[in-house]
Enzyme design. Structure first.
Site, PDB file in Angstrom:
ATOM      1  N   LYS A 174      -4.775  -2.296  14.093  1.00 41.86           N
ATOM      2  CA  LYS A 174      -4.134  -1.216  14.849  1.00 41.86           C
ATOM      3  C   LYS A 174      -4.717  -1.161  16.262  1.00 41.86           C
ATOM      4  O   LYS A 174      -5.936  -1.172  16.442  1.00 41.86           O
ATOM      5  CB  LYS A 174      -4.326   0.122  14.125  1.00 41.86           C
ATOM      6  CG  LYS A 174      -3.622   0.188  12.776  1.00 41.86           C
ATOM      7  CD  LYS A 174      -3.784   1.554  12.127  1.00 41.86           C
ATOM      8  CE  LYS A 174      -3.073   1.621  10.787  1.00 41.86           C
ATOM      9  NZ  LYS A 174      -3.769   0.948   9.695  1.00 41.86           N
ATOM     10  N   GLU A 179       0.836  -1.212   0.000  1.00 38.19           N
ATOM     11  CA  GLU A 179       0.000   0.000   0.000  1.00 38.19           C
ATOM     12  C   GLU A 179       0.868   1.259   0.000  1.00 38.19           C
ATOM     13  O   GLU A 179       2.082   1.192   0.219  1.00 38.19           O
ATOM     14  CB  GLU A 179      -0.918  -0.001   1.222  1.00 38.19           C
ATOM     15  CG  GLU A 179      -0.172  -0.125   2.542  1.00 38.19           C
ATOM     16  CD  GLU A 179      -0.788   0.723   3.637  1.00 38.19           C
ATOM     17  OE1 GLU A 179      -0.973   1.922   3.382  1.00 38.19           O
ATOM     18  OE2 GLU A 179      -1.046   0.184   4.743  1.00 38.19           O
TER      19      GLU A 179
END
Length: 525
Positions: A153, A19
């Protein structure tokens, strides 16, 4: 798609998608640039080809040059691009970094099954009230790409994220000996993954199983941060709570929240979180590359028939009978081709075609995977050709020793005018009645039979006779003016259900049948 990546995909070599939001929004310049280059180097060192995805001036790029990486890393006003943002960003000619969601879309369209990132988005804390749920989760539910990450996360609600992934039908597996689901900076989250895979071979088997089932959903492989670089869970949690409080007081929400939180946590932990972030990204790149290599080996072995195939319980397939070609298109820079043995500057590209192959390709992409009957050589083209057709049923295609795969070379002027074409199509004569008759049962049960003009006349007549006897729907694609009339040389054409000629082919058919031309249409050009 960058040419080196396109070539790797055609040849069946392992490719890893990366990404670019981590470059544009995750770290400051120039640390983001050095990190991006280092991750690409790790992928290469471990035997795969890196394909960083980004958007430059309204175009999706799969694979970035050094200059393009530098541009994204140093630009200030680039967009964070998820699924919802793609149409606007492309239509406005903007540049941006792709999120997990945006990168998955590009990777899937390019044919890359493995994607490495730091950590995915998820359900934000308080998401049960705000409905702030990352598009990464819904993307995993509808795009068949394996995402290798350090879990979710830790700034997010990990429990609710795992629940949401279950609702989306996403297979989640921890990587290693434990089912402990990692929390990005930390190795433990207090939650268990539904499954775990011990090594890259098990991960590759899981991904291959998912792709083989055609579920249209992805896989999440959760890799814990290396022990020696992991941050203390308590220190991180305290920093998260402080950063969340500040974000609320400043009214920071939506896609701005994650970059703010990561930056704030880095400040509050004196850079320990950033150190863990870098370590886990590098580790994910290593693990993801090894998984991609293992998956590539597994797919090659299965294509060669070294492993047993699952029993086919699908309904009767359509059958396509026709040519398979490797096309070389040479386009000169100049409007006039220089003769006399001179080299003309230009671009040469290889594509895979053949009318029958194209029909089988389209039907496969429409979810109607046909049995394809064709002939190719065992030569330098065959492996990359078969890899490009991995989504098709190529099990019945003849591979002939000592024969050349059909090739066509077109030399064109800069304006696109064909200057000369050279074709080696001899192998199409091997699509014989004897070969095709081996699949009589498939033909008699087929909901549709497609046949192209490359097929020898006796084979066309055999198929048309079967169609008469068993009331089969037959589609004939004439291919070109010189081949169009084959079924019309006898009464075979009366068995055809569909035919798709262009005007020149229709003229040739009309001439063969001895019919007059409609007024205003001439035989000559």
């Amino acid at each position: 798609i960058q040419p080196s990546i396109q070539e790797a995909l055609m040849e069946g070599r392992p490719v890893v998608a990366l990404e670019s939001t981590i470059i544009t929004h995750g770290m400051a310049y120039p640390q983001n640039l050095s990190m991006a280059r280092e991750v690409e180097e790790i992928v290469t060192t471990n035997g795969a080809v890196p394909a960083t995805v980004g958007i430059l001036r309204g175009r999706i790029h799969v694979g970035l040059t050094n200059e393009e990486l530098e541009f994204l890393a140093s630009s200030k006003n680039v967009v964070k691009v998820s699924r919802r943002d793609l149409p606007f960003v492309l239509s406005q000619g903007l540049s941006g970094g792709t999120t997990v969601s945006g990168t998955m879309i590009a990777a899937h369209k390019a044919g890359i099954p493995v994607f490495v990132t730091g950590g995915i988005g998820g359900v934000h804390r308080g998401g049960e009230n705000t409905l702030d749920v990352s598009a990464d989760l819904t993307e995993l539910g509808r795009t068949p790409v394996a995402v290798v990450s350090a879990g979710v996360k830790s700034i997010l609600d990990i429990g609710r994220t795992l629940e949401y992934l279950e609702t989306q039908g996403v297979c989640v597996a921890a990587f290693g000996e434990s089912r402990e689901f990692p929390a990005f900076f930390s190795r433990q989250s207090g939650f268990q993954a539904p499954y775990h895979v011990r090594d890259e071979e098990e991960a590759a088997e899981l991904i291959a199983s998912t792709l083989g089932l055609g579920l249209s959903s992805g896989v999440l492989i959760a890799v814990p941060c290396p022990q020696e670089r992991a941050a203390s869970g308590q220190i991180i949690e305290e920093a998260i709570q402080q950063a969340l409080s500040e974000a609320r007081s400043k009214g920071i929400t939506g896609k701005e929240l994650t970059p703010f939180m990561l930056q704030k946590i880095s400040e509050l932990t004196d850079g320990k979180s950033l150190d863990s972030n870098l370590a886990l990204i590098q580790n994910n790149a290593r693990v993801g590359s090894c998984i991609a290599v293992a998956l590539s080996k597994l797919q090659k072995a299965r294509r060669k028939g070294n492993l047993p195939r699952q029993e086919d319980t699908t309904p009767p397939q359509p059958v396509v009978i026709g040519g398979t070609n490797v096309d070389f298109i040479a386009k000169a820079q100049n409007s006039v081709i220089l003769g006399g043995g001179q080299t003309n500057a230009g671009r040469v590209r290889r594509t895979f075609g053949g009318v029958g192959r194209n029909l089988a390709d389209c039907l496969s992409r429409l979810g109607m995977t046909p049995l394809f009957l064709s002939a190719i050589g065992k030569d330098e083209h065959s492996e990359s050709l078969l890899h490009s057709c991995h989504h098709m049923d190529m099990s019945a295609v003849l591979q002939l020793e000592g024969k050349s795969t059909a090739t066509y070379c077109a030399v064109m002027t800069s304006a696109g005018e064909l200057s000369i074409g050279v074709g080696d199509m001899e192998i199409h004569h091997q699509i014989t009645e004897q070969y095709v008759s081996q699949f009589k049962e498939n033909l008699c049960q087929a909901p549709l039979v497609c046949i192209d003009g490359n097929v020898p006349l006796p084979t066309i007549q055999y198929v048309c006779q079967l169609a008469r006897e068993h009331q089969l729907a037959v589609c004939y694609e004439p291919t070109d003016e010189n081949k169009a009339s084959k079924p019309f040389l006898s009464d075979s054409w009366k068995a055809l259900t569909y035919i798709s000629p262009n005007l020149q082919e229709l003229r040739a058919i009309n001439r063969t049948l001895g019919n007059p031309l409609p007024a205003g249409i001439e035989y000559s050009e």
